[in-house]
Design an enzyme around this catalytic site. Sequence first.
Site, PDB file in Angstrom:
ATOM      1  N   HIS A  76       0.857  -1.183   0.000  1.00 46.78           N
ATOM      2  CA  HIS A  76       0.000   0.000   0.000  1.00 46.78           C
ATOM      3  C   HIS A  76       0.894   1.233   0.000  1.00 46.78           C
ATOM      4  O   HIS A  76       1.769   1.379   0.856  1.00 46.78           O
ATOM      5  CB  HIS A  76      -0.915   0.014   1.223  1.00 46.78           C
ATOM      6  CG  HIS A  76      -2.068  -0.939   1.115  1.00 46.78           C
ATOM      7  ND1 HIS A  76      -3.207  -0.822   1.883  1.00 46.78           N
ATOM      8  CD2 HIS A  76      -2.270  -2.009   0.309  1.00 46.78           C
ATOM      9  CE1 HIS A  76      -4.054  -1.797   1.566  1.00 46.78           C
ATOM     10  NE2 HIS A  76      -3.505  -2.523   0.617  1.00 46.78           N
ATOM     11  N   TYR A 205      -9.341   5.891   6.755  1.00 46.01           N
ATOM     12  CA  TYR A 205      -9.534   6.298   8.140  1.00 46.01           C
ATOM     13  C   TYR A 205     -10.528   7.456   8.131  1.00 46.01           C
ATOM     14  O   TYR A 205     -10.216   8.535   7.619  1.00 46.01           O
ATOM     15  CB  TYR A 205      -8.217   6.756   8.761  1.00 46.01           C
ATOM     16  CG  TYR A 205      -7.216   5.650   9.023  1.00 46.01           C
ATOM     17  CD1 TYR A 205      -7.024   5.162  10.313  1.00 46.01           C
ATOM     18  CD2 TYR A 205      -6.460   5.093   7.999  1.00 46.01           C
ATOM     19  CE1 TYR A 205      -6.096   4.152  10.571  1.00 46.01           C
ATOM     20  CE2 TYR A 205      -5.544   4.073   8.239  1.00 46.01           C
ATOM     21  CZ  TYR A 205      -5.371   3.618   9.529  1.00 46.01           C
ATOM     22  OH  TYR A 205      -4.463   2.617   9.784  1.00 46.01           O
ATOM     23  N   PRO A 294      -4.632   0.281  18.092  1.00 46.10           N
ATOM     24  CA  PRO A 294      -4.344  -0.187  16.738  1.00 46.10           C
ATOM     25  C   PRO A 294      -4.383   0.903  15.672  1.00 46.10           C
ATOM     26  O   PRO A 294      -4.003   0.643  14.528  1.00 46.10           O
ATOM     27  CB  PRO A 294      -5.447  -1.220  16.486  1.00 46.10           C
ATOM     28  CG  PRO A 294      -6.581  -0.762  17.349  1.00 46.10           C
ATOM     29  CD  PRO A 294      -5.949  -0.184  18.582  1.00 46.10           C
ATOM     30  N   LYS A 298       1.041   0.086  14.851  1.00 47.78           N
ATOM     31  CA  LYS A 298       2.396  -0.006  15.388  1.00 47.78           C
ATOM     32  C   LYS A 298       2.689  -1.297  16.146  1.00 47.78           C
ATOM     33  O   LYS A 298       3.857  -1.611  16.408  1.00 47.78           O
ATOM     34  CB  LYS A 298       2.655   1.191  16.324  1.00 47.78           C
ATOM     35  CG  LYS A 298       2.874   2.492  15.563  1.00 47.78           C
ATOM     36  CD  LYS A 298       4.241   2.539  14.961  1.00 47.78           C
ATOM     37  CE  LYS A 298       4.349   3.486  13.808  1.00 47.78           C
ATOM     38  NZ  LYS A 298       3.958   2.939  12.515  1.00 47.78           N
ATOM     39  N   TYR A 386       3.919   6.472   9.978  1.00 48.09           N
ATOM     40  CA  TYR A 386       3.088   5.326   9.610  1.00 48.09           C
ATOM     41  C   TYR A 386       3.909   4.249   8.906  1.00 48.09           C
ATOM     42  O   TYR A 386       3.747   3.052   9.170  1.00 48.09           O
ATOM     43  CB  TYR A 386       1.946   5.795   8.715  1.00 48.09           C
ATOM     44  CG  TYR A 386       0.802   4.808   8.583  1.00 48.09           C
ATOM     45  CD1 TYR A 386      -0.329   4.915   9.390  1.00 48.09           C
ATOM     46  CD2 TYR A 386       0.837   3.786   7.645  1.00 48.09           C
ATOM     47  CE1 TYR A 386      -1.385   4.017   9.273  1.00 48.09           C
ATOM     48  CE2 TYR A 386      -0.216   2.881   7.527  1.00 48.09           C
ATOM     49  CZ  TYR A 386      -1.321   3.006   8.339  1.00 48.09           C
ATOM     50  OH  TYR A 386      -2.360   2.114   8.213  1.00 48.09           O
TER      51      TYR A 386
END
Length: 396
Positions: A76, A205, A294, A298, A386
């Site tokens: 991704h 998100y 979550p 991580k 991220y």
Amino acid sequence: MTRVERTRVAIVGAGPAGLLLSHLLAASGIESIVLDRRSREEIENTIRAGILEQGTVDLLVETGASTRVLTDGNRHDGIELRFAGEGHRIDFPALVGRSVWLYPQHEVLRDLVAARLAAGQDLRLEATVDRVDDAGTTRPRVIGTDAAGRPFEIEADFVVGSDGSRSVVRSAVTGGARGDLFREYPFAWFGILCEAPPSSEELIYSNSPDGFALISQRSATVQRMYFQCDPEADPDALTEEQIWEELRIRVPGTELHEGHIFQRDVLRFRSFVAPELRHGRVALVGDAAHTVPPTGAKGMNLAVADVVLLHTALVALLQDDDERPLDAYQEVALRRIWKAQHFSWWMTTMLHSTPDASEFDHRRQLGELRSVVESEAGRTYLAEAYTGWPLETRLV
């Protein structure tokens, strides 16, 4: 009679951290015994999420722990932040030159179990570890019973606790002291697995007036989705249509591919850091040492970072009789742990609604989201954290 055995490193917990550590130690010529209370079937088939940072993927591939992560995993190159009815893509390669891989944790475990067994790893499953004694000596001992109920005692040069958030080994490090650093959030995730094609090529998100939602994936035919809920919510209380309605209203502007929901659960949000990561010849890694919400993806990646550091320290200790790297393990590991705690907290509080949030809070939150997506610096920070900071290998 209790069997007494010797090994260089006794690793309690056959999760990603424990198995990867045994893999790295073996490559350095250091033997280990890995113990876990679960069966192989439980380890390999308990479905868990899995977003792997670039550094984690590189390590798995370069050390021969996994090649399927590249063939079966999905790279991704970004995520979408959705709020106020609009989507904003964070382009990882353009911002930081890195990506992440969607590759569930149970697939990583299948790879690691297969690799370790093929290499002749002493892997003892369905073994119950009761305690670790003599942590402050040069011969700590792991005490427990094997799969047949027979007592055992393993004397090691070093013991590692990689046995999860309910770690048995932790008390040997912390002495049972209640100095844990802990936060519990006033919300949870209602998660589902459903039979459907992906609703998006990348993760979404979504912040909405009705609460947070995450549109994720598992495969071409199975999808994972979450929406914010009360921690005490009953996962069986909603019909499938009610679940889909909750998701639809929280991801406005996105067409969700709906299908039969075959698994549902409620995931509580907790952050935790143990007061000590090492005592004498016993150390903690992974969830035994810390947990994170979550939202920032991580958890497993932070465990891998711990393992890389501890492997360096153990090679120095056991091959060169140099304790300096081990003495530095806790301090260096905690730097990344707290960066990850901050990032996970930041993503969580920026995207979720608290039960007591006011209209001011909601509007401030939207201002924060706009500050991120409308600023290259903001987008870069999110992408850098991220996709993962470089793995640290130097301790001294």
